[in-house]
Every structure is written in C-alpha cells, then in structure tokens.
Scaffold this motif. Structure first.
Motif, PDB file in Angstrom:
ATOM      1  N   LEU A 152      10.115   6.302  -8.791  1.00 36.83           N
ATOM      2  CA  LEU A 152       9.762   4.964  -9.263  1.00 36.83           C
ATOM      3  C   LEU A 152      10.130   3.900  -8.224  1.00 36.83           C
ATOM      4  N   THR A 153      11.259   4.080  -7.557  1.00 34.31           N
ATOM      5  CA  THR A 153      11.651   3.152  -6.496  1.00 34.31           C
ATOM      6  C   THR A 153      10.679   3.217  -5.324  1.00 34.31           C
ATOM      7  N   THR A 154      10.209   4.423  -5.014  1.00 33.34           N
ATOM      8  CA  THR A 154       9.219   4.566  -3.945  1.00 33.34           C
ATOM      9  C   THR A 154       7.944   3.797  -4.280  1.00 33.34           C
ATOM     10  N   LEU A 155       7.471   3.942  -5.520  1.00 32.47           N
ATOM     11  CA  LEU A 155       6.286   3.188  -5.933  1.00 32.47           C
ATOM     12  C   LEU A 155       6.534   1.696  -5.788  1.00 32.47           C
ATOM     13  N   ALA A 156       7.696   1.228  -6.240  1.00 29.15           N
ATOM     14  CA  ALA A 156       8.004  -0.201  -6.170  1.00 29.15           C
ATOM     15  C   ALA A 156       8.036  -0.695  -4.729  1.00 29.15           C
ATOM     16  N   GLU A 157       8.594   0.096  -3.824  1.00 28.98           N
ATOM     17  CA  GLU A 157       8.660  -0.322  -2.425  1.00 28.98           C
ATOM     18  C   GLU A 157       7.285  -0.338  -1.777  1.00 28.98           C
ATOM     19  N   LEU A 158       6.433   0.614  -2.149  1.00 23.90           N
ATOM     20  CA  LEU A 158       5.089   0.660  -1.574  1.00 23.90           C
ATOM     21  C   LEU A 158       4.223  -0.496  -2.069  1.00 23.90           C
ATOM     22  N   VAL A 159       4.380  -0.858  -3.334  1.00 22.21           N
ATOM     23  CA  VAL A 159       3.556  -1.935  -3.900  1.00 22.21           C
ATOM     24  C   VAL A 159       4.119  -3.303  -3.542  1.00 22.21           C
ATOM     25  N   GLY A 160       5.425  -3.468  -3.681  1.00 21.38           N
ATOM     26  CA  GLY A 160       6.054  -4.751  -3.367  1.00 21.38           C
ATOM     27  C   GLY A 160       5.443  -5.894  -4.155  1.00 21.38           C
ATOM     28  N   THR A 161       5.043  -6.931  -3.440  1.00 20.07           N
ATOM     29  CA  THR A 161       4.461  -8.113  -4.075  1.00 20.07           C
ATOM     30  C   THR A 161       2.941  -8.164  -3.908  1.00 20.07           C
ATOM     31  N   ALA A 162       2.325  -6.994  -3.692  1.00 25.87           N
ATOM     32  CA  ALA A 162       0.881  -6.960  -3.429  1.00 25.87           C
ATOM     33  C   ALA A 162       0.049  -7.356  -4.637  1.00 25.87           C
ATOM     34  N   GLY A 163       0.592  -7.211  -5.848  1.00 25.45           N
ATOM     35  CA  GLY A 163      -0.186  -7.554  -7.028  1.00 25.45           C
ATOM     36  C   GLY A 163       0.329  -6.858  -8.251  1.00 25.45           C
ATOM     37  N   PRO A 164      -0.382  -6.974  -9.368  1.00 19.59           N
ATOM     38  CA  PRO A 164       0.097  -6.407 -10.633  1.00 19.59           C
ATOM     39  C   PRO A 164       0.084  -4.885 -10.637  1.00 19.59           C
ATOM     40  N   VAL A 165       0.968  -4.336 -11.462  1.00 23.77           N
ATOM     41  CA  VAL A 165       1.092  -2.890 -11.645  1.00 23.77           C
ATOM     42  C   VAL A 165       0.916  -2.581 -13.124  1.00 23.77           C
ATOM     43  N   GLY A 166       0.123  -1.579 -13.426  1.00 24.54           N
ATOM     44  CA  GLY A 166      -0.064  -1.156 -14.801  1.00 24.54           C
ATOM     45  C   GLY A 166       0.716   0.105 -15.102  1.00 24.54           C
ATOM     46  N   ASP A 167       1.588   0.045 -16.107  1.00 25.43           N
ATOM     47  CA  ASP A 167       2.257   1.235 -16.626  1.00 25.43           C
ATOM     48  C   ASP A 167       1.345   1.776 -17.715  1.00 25.43           C
TER      49      ASP A 167
END
Length: 209
Positions: free
Chosen positions: A34-49
C-alpha cells in the motif's frame, strides 16, 4: 451472484469492520504494498479504493497522503465506512460498471475485491479498471492464489451464502495486459496463520502513457 455477494457483505458488515479494523498492524507485506502504491501515485490525482468494504484501507491510504475515495457493492459496508471515516467519500457501486469517467483516476486499489466475480467475467472487470485509470496511473490488486471455487456458508460470525474464487497470478496478469495495462511488479507470499491457508498475491500494473 452479484445479489448474493451484496447480501452476504451487508450481513457481515459490522462484524467484518470490528474484526479487521487493526489487521494492517500485523501485516507488513500489506502495508509495504500500500505504501508503494501511495509513493507511485503521490499527488498525481484521485485514487479509487474499489471494493473498499468498511473503508479501512481507504482511511489508511488517506493517512499516506492520497486523495482517495471508496466504492463498494454493499450498502451495509458503505454505511460503516461513512460512519467510521466521515471525512472521506464513499459510494455504492459495482466494479463491472464503475460510475467514473474515462481516465479519471491516478491510482486504483482492488484489494481482495476480485475474488467473488467468476473468472469468466474478470476480463470485463479488468477492462473497466483500465478504462478509469489515467495514462501513467497505477493499479494494485491482491487476492488468494489457487484454482478453487469455494461456497462459503459461514463468515464473521454469520450464516451467509457466497462464492469465492482463488486466482492464479498468471491469469490475472493476462486479463490486465489484455486490457492494456503493463505489469510492473508481482509478489506472492506464504500464508500467515491462523487466518490464511493459501499463498497471497499482489500485482501492481500501470497504464502506459
């Protein structure tokens, strides 16, 4: 089968949330992915769970700094999520027909939310996940490894009736790549007793662009 899944998760929503609320504390592999996903996405835009259940991972991702919202098939689960995480957005919806614009997500999480869909329908789900990702967007999915179809009649202290499917990583990879995504990483770990009996897989894929 969709109605069966919705009814089962409505039934167990409160117990599920109570039993799993601190599950991440004992799951370093889960937290790492989950941390890896967060680091890859960063502030690029919204994330859907997508398949968020009671929102425990939605809340975790929000704590990692992501602009995240949750979608789940079960109104009961969404009610728990809204009560537990009042500052986050949660909506009832289906992974097979997401009420999201094309390319609207910088990231997506499908955490054990593919396992109640018959494998014959999973290519459609993979295509829907790919559709809502923006170019460069990341998808993280997790599931139990295997080939079995199981009929579950008791879960989280309640009688239910629900089908669950264990999946092969190579099959999920094929569905995702056929949908236009590129596999970035794969991890298969051994089960952690006493709650797990089979290996668990994580796949991270990206939409080219």
């Amino acid at each position: 089968m969709t109605d069966e899944t919705r009814i089962a998760y409505d039934t167990v929503a409160e117990a599920y949330a109570e039993l799993l609320h601190d599950h991440l504390d004992g799951s370093p592999w889960d937290r790492s992915m989950l941390t890896t996903l967060a680091e890859l996405v960063g502030t690029a835009g919204p994330v859907g769970d997508l398949g968020c259940g009671p929102g425990r991972l939605t809340g975790h991702l929000a704590g990692l700094g992501l602009d995240v919202f949750g979608v789940d098939l079960s109104p009961g689960m969404i009610a728990v999520a809204r009560r537990t995480h009042p500052g986050l957005r949660f909506e009832v919806g289906s992974l097979e027909v997401l009420d999201l614009e094309d390319g609207s997500l910088a990231g997506a999480l499908a955490w054990y939310s593919l396992i109640h869909t018959p494998p014959a329908r999973l290519p459609r789900v993979a295509a829907e996940l790919a559709r809502v990702l923006a170019p460069g967007g990341c998808l993280l999915t997790a599931f139990q490894v295997g080939d079995e179809r199981r009929h579950i009649t008791h879960a989280y202290g309640h009688d239910v009736s629900i089908e669950a499917f264990r999946l092969r990583p190579e099959h999920v990879t094929e569905w995702l790549t056929d949908a236009g995504l590129v596999l970035e990483a794969q991890l298969v770990r051994q089960p952690q007793p006493p709650h797990e009996k089979t290996p668990q897989a994580y796949l991270l894929a990206k939409k080219p662009g």
